[in-house]
Design a protein around this motif. Structure first.
Motif, PDB file in Angstrom:
ATOM      1  N   PHE A  29      15.892   1.764  58.226  1.00 46.86           N
ATOM      2  CA  PHE A  29      16.002   3.126  58.137  1.00 46.86           C
ATOM      3  C   PHE A  29      14.875   3.016  57.191  1.00 46.86           C
ATOM      4  CE2 PHE A  29      17.558   0.671  54.489  1.00 46.86           C
ATOM      5  CZ  PHE A  29      17.319   1.237  53.505  1.00 46.86           C
ATOM      6  N   ASN A  30      14.708   4.566  56.884  1.00 51.81           N
ATOM      7  CA  ASN A  30      13.368   4.989  56.270  1.00 51.81           C
ATOM      8  C   ASN A  30      13.973   4.564  54.602  1.00 51.81           C
ATOM      9  OD1 ASN A  30      11.453   6.148  55.011  1.00 51.81           O
ATOM     10  ND2 ASN A  30      11.665   8.401  55.865  1.00 51.81           N
ATOM     11  N   ILE A  31      13.149   3.626  54.284  1.00 52.72           N
ATOM     12  CA  ILE A  31      13.455   3.081  52.917  1.00 52.72           C
ATOM     13  C   ILE A  31      13.037   4.350  51.709  1.00 52.72           C
ATOM     14  CG2 ILE A  31      13.182   1.415  50.763  1.00 52.72           C
ATOM     15  CD1 ILE A  31      12.429  -0.465  53.200  1.00 52.72           C
ATOM     16  N   GLY A  32      12.223   5.120  52.097  1.00 50.43           N
ATOM     17  CA  GLY A  32      11.595   6.120  51.386  1.00 50.43           C
ATOM     18  C   GLY A  32      12.474   7.608  51.263  1.00 50.43           C
ATOM     19  N   SER A  33      13.437   7.345  52.106  1.00 49.21           N
ATOM     20  CA  SER A  33      14.513   8.661  52.446  1.00 49.21           C
ATOM     21  C   SER A  33      15.672   8.308  51.425  1.00 49.21           C
ATOM     22  CB  SER A  33      14.903   8.788  53.750  1.00 49.21           C
ATOM     23  OG  SER A  33      16.088   9.853  53.867  1.00 49.21           O
ATOM     24  N   PRO A  34      15.757   9.205  50.282  1.00 47.42           N
ATOM     25  CA  PRO A  34      16.930   9.070  49.437  1.00 47.42           C
ATOM     26  C   PRO A  34      18.241   9.261  50.246  1.00 47.42           C
ATOM     27  CG  PRO A  34      15.371  10.230  48.321  1.00 47.42           C
ATOM     28  CD  PRO A  34      14.794  10.109  49.734  1.00 47.42           C
ATOM     29  N   LYS A  35      18.282  10.344  51.171  1.00 43.77           N
ATOM     30  CA  LYS A  35      19.426  10.703  51.953  1.00 43.77           C
ATOM     31  C   LYS A  35      19.952   9.457  52.717  1.00 43.77           C
ATOM     32  CE  LYS A  35      21.350  14.321  55.352  1.00 43.77           C
ATOM     33  NZ  LYS A  35      21.756  13.160  56.159  1.00 43.77           N
ATOM     34  N   GLN A  36      19.035   8.922  53.475  1.00 44.52           N
ATOM     35  CA  GLN A  36      19.308   7.782  54.314  1.00 44.52           C
ATOM     36  C   GLN A  36      19.794   6.539  53.611  1.00 44.52           C
ATOM     37  OE1 GLN A  36      16.812   6.683  57.478  1.00 44.52           O
ATOM     38  NE2 GLN A  36      15.869   8.667  57.707  1.00 44.52           N
ATOM     39  N   LEU A  37      19.034   6.249  52.458  1.00 44.30           N
ATOM     40  CA  LEU A  37      19.565   5.196  51.422  1.00 44.30           C
ATOM     41  C   LEU A  37      20.686   5.559  50.988  1.00 44.30           C
ATOM     42  CD1 LEU A  37      18.988   2.598  49.888  1.00 44.30           C
ATOM     43  CD2 LEU A  37      17.665   3.990  48.235  1.00 44.30           C
ATOM     44  N   GLY A  38      21.146   6.602  50.598  1.00 43.03           N
ATOM     45  CA  GLY A  38      22.533   6.839  49.984  1.00 43.03           C
ATOM     46  C   GLY A  38      23.572   6.547  51.058  1.00 43.03           C
ATOM     47  N   GLU A  39      23.347   7.097  52.270  1.00 44.64           N
ATOM     48  CA  GLU A  39      24.568   6.873  53.230  1.00 44.64           C
ATOM     49  C   GLU A  39      24.591   5.378  53.426  1.00 44.64           C
ATOM     50  OE1 GLU A  39      22.615   9.073  56.263  1.00 44.64           O
ATOM     51  OE2 GLU A  39      23.199  11.044  55.497  1.00 44.64           O
ATOM     52  N   ILE A  40      23.709   4.743  53.461  1.00 54.11           N
ATOM     53  CA  ILE A  40      23.921   3.300  53.743  1.00 54.11           C
ATOM     54  C   ILE A  40      24.631   2.686  52.552  1.00 54.11           C
ATOM     55  CG2 ILE A  40      22.535   1.083  53.908  1.00 54.11           C
ATOM     56  CD1 ILE A  40      20.675   2.519  55.524  1.00 54.11           C
ATOM     57  N   LEU A  41      24.342   2.947  51.261  1.00 56.46           N
ATOM     58  CA  LEU A  41      24.903   2.389  50.267  1.00 56.46           C
ATOM     59  C   LEU A  41      26.300   2.800  49.939  1.00 56.46           C
ATOM     60  CD1 LEU A  41      22.073   2.559  47.533  1.00 56.46           C
ATOM     61  CD2 LEU A  41      22.832   0.433  48.535  1.00 56.46           C
ATOM     62  N   PHE A  42      26.684   4.151  49.970  1.00 58.15           N
ATOM     63  CA  PHE A  42      28.075   4.427  49.616  1.00 58.15           C
ATOM     64  C   PHE A  42      28.761   4.725  50.612  1.00 58.15           C
ATOM     65  CE2 PHE A  42      24.985   5.880  46.318  1.00 58.15           C
ATOM     66  CZ  PHE A  42      25.105   5.192  45.233  1.00 58.15           C
ATOM     67  N   ASP A  43      28.416   5.080  52.169  1.00 54.47           N
ATOM     68  CA  ASP A  43      29.245   5.310  53.083  1.00 54.47           C
ATOM     69  C   ASP A  43      29.259   3.913  53.792  1.00 54.47           C
ATOM     70  OD1 ASP A  43      29.661   8.028  52.455  1.00 54.47           O
ATOM     71  OD2 ASP A  43      28.062   8.810  53.723  1.00 54.47           O
ATOM     72  N   ARG A  44      28.097   3.479  54.445  1.00 55.33           N
ATOM     73  CA  ARG A  44      28.234   2.193  55.363  1.00 55.33           C
ATOM     74  C   ARG A  44      28.752   0.813  54.410  1.00 55.33           C
ATOM     75  NH1 ARG A  44      23.276   0.081  58.592  1.00 55.33           N
ATOM     76  NH2 ARG A  44      23.290   2.578  59.297  1.00 55.33           N
ATOM     77  N   MET A  45      28.278   0.811  53.249  1.00 54.04           N
ATOM     78  CA  MET A  45      28.633  -0.360  52.276  1.00 54.04           C
ATOM     79  C   MET A  45      29.654  -0.154  51.469  1.00 54.04           C
ATOM     80  SD  MET A  45      24.639  -1.798  51.744  1.00 54.04           S
ATOM     81  CE  MET A  45      25.129  -3.188  50.965  1.00 54.04           C
ATOM     82  N   GLY A  46      30.017   1.135  51.232  1.00 52.93           N
ATOM     83  CA  GLY A  46      31.029   1.245  50.376  1.00 52.93           C
ATOM     84  C   GLY A  46      30.984   0.811  48.873  1.00 52.93           C
ATOM     85  N   LEU A  47      29.696   1.128  48.467  1.00 50.33           N
ATOM     86  CA  LEU A  47      29.655   0.696  47.034  1.00 50.33           C
ATOM     87  C   LEU A  47      30.123   1.823  46.312  1.00 50.33           C
ATOM     88  CD1 LEU A  47      25.944  -0.926  47.204  1.00 50.33           C
ATOM     89  CD2 LEU A  47      28.229  -1.857  47.418  1.00 50.33           C
ATOM     90  N   GLN A  48      30.573   1.399  44.820  1.00 46.85           N
ATOM     91  CA  GLN A  48      31.249   2.511  44.069  1.00 46.85           C
ATOM     92  C   GLN A  48      30.019   2.980  43.197  1.00 46.85           C
ATOM     93  OE1 GLN A  48      34.495   3.061  44.017  1.00 46.85           O
ATOM     94  NE2 GLN A  48      34.531   1.879  46.089  1.00 46.85           N
TER      95      GLN A  48
END
Length: 932
Positions: free
Chosen positions: A580-599
């Motif tokens: 994914f595009n590491i420089g994209s806050p949107k993509q990073l947020g989706e991975i951290l909180f949607d896909r990985m389910g972090l609190q």
């Protein structure tokens, strides 16, 4: 009634009064704002004593106080080196000169000065006129240069000894009568005024020669008759120099005056006017004496008025572009120069081809001498303004740049003419590149900053709207466009450029006119004159010096950073489960909180998750690897783009050095901001940051030297909060963090666990910034409750800090601002609001006096540094918050460190005597990293 027989004129040497008062009294400042007033106090006491003693049969019927207008007079045209050796005026004396003029007028005594002439010439002219009219004159002074005037109808009085000076006293001093004093002075010369005279001949020898030969011209004509060989040859070889010296010491009795003797008639002071002035100066004793003399009540003088009345500004006519002129002929420019000399002040602005003063070229210069005046001198406009592909040939109707600068240089360097600018440092550097060091000057941007740091921005357009009845300046974009279609100012048609540039100059003059009374009314005159204005040439010289950079080293680092980023990208993609595009806050947020389910995910108005550094740090602290690796990637990416890549593009092709630009108004606390490029944010404690600093190198045969204040903000906190334990620890040179840990946690300093010391250090520095339990918990990676317990214990051990914080916030809420130890005023907007913003405003108010005082201290050191190292092969290159960086020849490193350390450690004095010592650490090396 015309002046004539029976009239007696007193001529008071005002300049002598000022210097005598300044040196006779200890430094004195006005309690309400710290304005230096020692010389004014002495001057007023001398005037009052004069008035009290001037009665009796020999009382004056007419009187005047005479001042020097400036250091440049007609004598400098005769002999350019005249008075060239005189040192600059002390900084604390400069703002007192105009106040002594105000004092003279408050005492209702005529106040006289004339451009191009010394006070002594005016005194000579008035004394001669009084004698010619049949009256008498008494010169109130002990200046030896005035003794040539003593004779029939003219005498002198020494005001300090209260004794007359007549022919007998002149004979005792010079060995000749008053009519031959000039001849003796011409032979003996004067080292103080740089009058050359005859080498090796002093007053006694000169007197003997004049007594023998009668007068100077006879002596020089008959010099060959003198028997002593050395003396004979000296007079023959230096005859012309001696004649020039006579012109220098001979007073001019034909000084042009725009008044008559009759206007100097003695008048009683107006009690209200005089008492108002004395009260404004806060001269309690003299105010009481004057009130008793006039049998009126003395005004009440408060140290700090609860509300300061702002003087009403003079209503000026609206700005009218129809008054502006374009100067295309030298005759026009000469007329403007004459007008500038007549006014004694001019607003000036430069128009250039770009914003980088090191490479931009002058396109034009604008001038204004007051409201409804403005002129533009085009010098660099080119043909073909429609696009960027113009021929580059100069447009018609412009004066040659060299001719314009040659005509303006005497004005711009004349100490008797004030130059007014907006962001003067830019214009100063542009002119300095052409051999002009502009002085003296006022800067409306810095005036605004002194008045309202933290309240609003200080650009001309905003200031015009705020202070000039909402005036909207002509937009630069209307002339040069924007984006890809933007053109250079050199391509703007001259007529359009003229209106824009002349308006800038007039607006600058009007802002200066508005700000002058506000400085005093808001008690920031001293801060402006001591901390703001003197920084201009210091920073300009630093910026023009630049620092050498090893571009090969940067290239190697860029490649290494690119490889490291590639490795981190692979690791991050593996942890995420897909690229994914590491420089994209949107993509990073989706991975951290949607896909990985972090609190801990928080979505903004757009629906995207926040992935700020704080969010990622919290996740990393919980043991999640992906956010930790992203933080590493972001740091390397920023270092690469901001420094190792960008710095190479900032190397000046002509100098081979990087020239940063410092903003004096970049932070509300007084801290300088470095831009284009920013050299203040290179990480200090990381390996990558250290390697970047290795790229900043010394030229062969030189070293980079770094001097850095040690824990300056903690030392200031110990002083302002009056914390006995911390003050004693600093005096004893104890490890302050270990001492704090010992006080808080009850553990001995010896053998202390480094982790405990680290916690104390985090609290020590955190408290300065108003850190919360939440913030400390994040810094130390500990539970929030534990962090809050640490802070509670800290305030129990050091209750003075809590008291300081509470008082500072209370003062800020009442006044709307806080002040540093040195009088800098820092506005505290939002301090009285409720809600989330209130906490930030409160923390800012607590920190501002501390960080601001630290900024003031290093500013004071920087301002004094050029004189301190003038004789060393060294120059100051950079300022990074509490650190100064120098380049110095190898042989002078130790001398530089000794001189610079002395200036830095003594910088607060005499304005402030800190209760703790300042300590400066020094290092040296072939590059910045080795020196730090």
């Amino acid at each position: 009634m015309s002046f004539g027989k029976g009239h007696h004129l007193h001529l008071i040497d005002g300049s002598a009064f000022i210097f005598r008062a300044y040196h006779a009294l200890p430094p004195l400042t006005r309690k309400s704002d710290g304005l230096p007033i020692g010389a004014v106090a002495g001057f007023c006491n001398m005037l009052w004593k004069y008035i009290q003693d001037a009665g009796g049969a020999d009382a004056p019927t007419h009187a005047a106080v005479i001042f020097d207008h400036s250091s440049k007079t007609f004598r400098n045209e005769i002999y350019p080196a005249y008075k060239a050796n005189r040192p600059d005026l002390p900084e604390d004396l400069k703002p007192q000169f105009p106040l002594t003029r105000e004092a003279t007028r408050a005492f209702n005594i005529a106040c006289i000065e004339t451009e191009g002439y010394e006070a002594d010439d005016i005194i000579a002219t008035l004394a001669c006129k009084a004698r010619e009219a049949g009256g008498t004159a008494t010169i109130i002074s002990s200046d030896k240069d005035l003794m040539q005037l003593i004779g029939d109808g003219v005498d002198m009085m020494d005001p300090m000894k209260n004794k007359p000076i007549g022919p007998d006293e002149v004979m005792e001093k010079f060995g000749v009568g008053p009519d031959r004093v000039v001849d003796v002075q011409a032979l003996a010369g004067d080292a103080v005024d740089n009058v050359p005279g005859a080498p090796g001949i002093g007053i006694k020898t000169a007197a003997l020669l004049i007594q023998e030969y009668g007068d100077l011209e006879t002596l020089l004509e008959r010099a060959a008759e003198i028997k002593q060989p050395k003396r004979r040859q000296t007079l023959i070889d230096n005859a012309e120099q001696i004649r020039i010296s006579k012109q220098l010491v001979q007073l001019d009795c034909e000084t042009p005056l725009d008044f008559t003797l009759e206007t100097l008639e003695v008048k009683d002071p107006d009690a209200t006017t005089l008492l108002d002035f004395l009260a404004q100066m806060e001269f309690r004793t003299l105010t009481t004496r004057v009130a008793e003399r006039f049998r009126v009540d003395a005004p009440v003088i408060q140290d700090k008025p609860a509300a300061v009345a702002v003087p009403a500004a003079e209503k000026l006519p609206a700005i009218d572009h129809g008054h502006y002129v374009t100067i295309r002929e030298m005759a026009q420019l000469d007329e403007w120069i004459a007008q500038i000399r007549s006014k004694g002040a001019v607003a000036i602005d430069t128009e250039t081809t770009g914003l980088d003063e090191m490479v931009a070229e002058l396109v034009g210069i604008s001038l204004s001498t007051g409201p409804a005046t403005g002129a533009y001198i085009p010098v660099g406009h080119v043909e073909g303004s429609a696009d960027l592909f113009s021929s580059g040939a100069l447009a018609a109707g412009q004066l040659p740049l060299a001719q314009v600068l040659a005509a303006l240089k005497p004005v711009l360097e004349d100490p008797a003419i004030l130059k007014i600018g907006q962001n003067v440092k830019y214009d100063w550097k542009m002119l300095a590149r052409h051999g002009i060091r502009m002085t003296p000057y006022d800067d409306t941007m810095l005036m605004s900053y002194a008045l309202n740091a933290g309240e609003h921005n200080h650009g001309m357009d905003e200031l015009a709207g705020l202070y000039l009845d909402g005036h909207k300046t002509l937009p630069i974009k209307d002339l040069i466009g924007s984006g890809k279609s933007q053109i250079s100012f050199a391509q703007v048609p001259i007529d359009a450029a003229s209106a824009y540039a002349a308006e800038d100059a007039e607006v600058t003059w009007r802002l200066w006119h508005a700000f002058r009374p506000l400085l005093a009314a808001n008690a920031v005159t001293t801060a402006y004159e001591v901390l703001e204005r003197p920084m201009v040439p210091v920073l300009a010289d630093m910026e023009m010096a630049g620092i050498k950079v090893d571009t090969d080293h940067l290239s190697r680092m860029s490649n290494a950073f690119a490889q490291k980023m590639a490795g981190l990208e692979d690791e991050i993609h593996t942890l995420a489960g897909s690229p994914f595009n590491i420089g994209s806050p949107k993509q990073l947020g989706e991975i951290l909180f949607d896909r990985m389910g972090l609190q801990g995910g928080k979505q903004g108005k757009t629906g995207a998750y926040s992935t700020s550094a704080d969010v990622l740090e919290d996740l990393a602290a919980e043991g999640h690897d992906l956010p930790a690796r992203v933080l590493d990637w972001r740091q390397i990416s920023k270092l690469k783009s901001t420094y190792t890549d960008a710095l190479q593009g900032h190397v000046n092709p002509d100098t081979g050095r990087v020239h940063t630009s410092y903003s004096i108004t970049g932070a509300q606390t007084g801290r300088l901001a470095s831009t284009e490029p920013n050299l203040q944010n290179i990480p200090v404690r990381t390996e990558e940051g250290r390697r970047i600093r290795e790229a900043f190198i010394a030229t062969p045969g030189h070293k980079i030297v770094s001097l850095d204040y040690s824990q300056i903000e903690l030392r200031i906190l110990a002083h302002v909060a009056d914390i006995p334990a911390l003050k004693q620890a600093f005096r004893d040179g104890i490890d302050i963090h270990a001492m704090t840990a010992s006080q808080m946690f009850g553990v001995p300093v010896e053998g202390m666990d480094p982790m405990i010391r680290r916690r104390a250090k985090a609290i020590n520095f955190g408290v300065i910034y108003g850190i919360s339990g939440f913030g400390l918990a994040r810094n130390l990676r500990i539970p929030r409750a534990e962090a809050q317990a640490f802070i509670d214990t800290y305030f129990q051990r050091f209750p003075e800090i809590r008291a300081y914080m509470d008082k500072t916030v209370a003062d800020a809420k009442q006044q709307g601002f806080v002040r540093t130890l040195f009088g800098r005023r820092i506005m505290t907007p939002g301090i009285n609001q409720n809600g989330p913003a209130a906490g930030g405003a409160r923390r800012a108010a607590i920190n501002a006096p501390i960080q601001g005082a630290a900024a003031d201290i290093i500013r004071r050191a920087m301002i004094r540094m050029p004189d301190a190292i003038r004789d060393l092969p060294a120059r100051m290159l950079l300022q990074v918050h509490d650190e100064l960086v120098f380049e110095v020849e190898d042989k002078a490193v130790d001398a530089l460190i000794q001189a610079a350390r002395g200036i830095m450690e003594g910088a607060p004095e005499p304005a402030v005597k800190l209760a703790v010592p300042l300590v400066v650490d020094a290092g040296q090396g072939t590059n910045w990293a080795a020196a730090h």
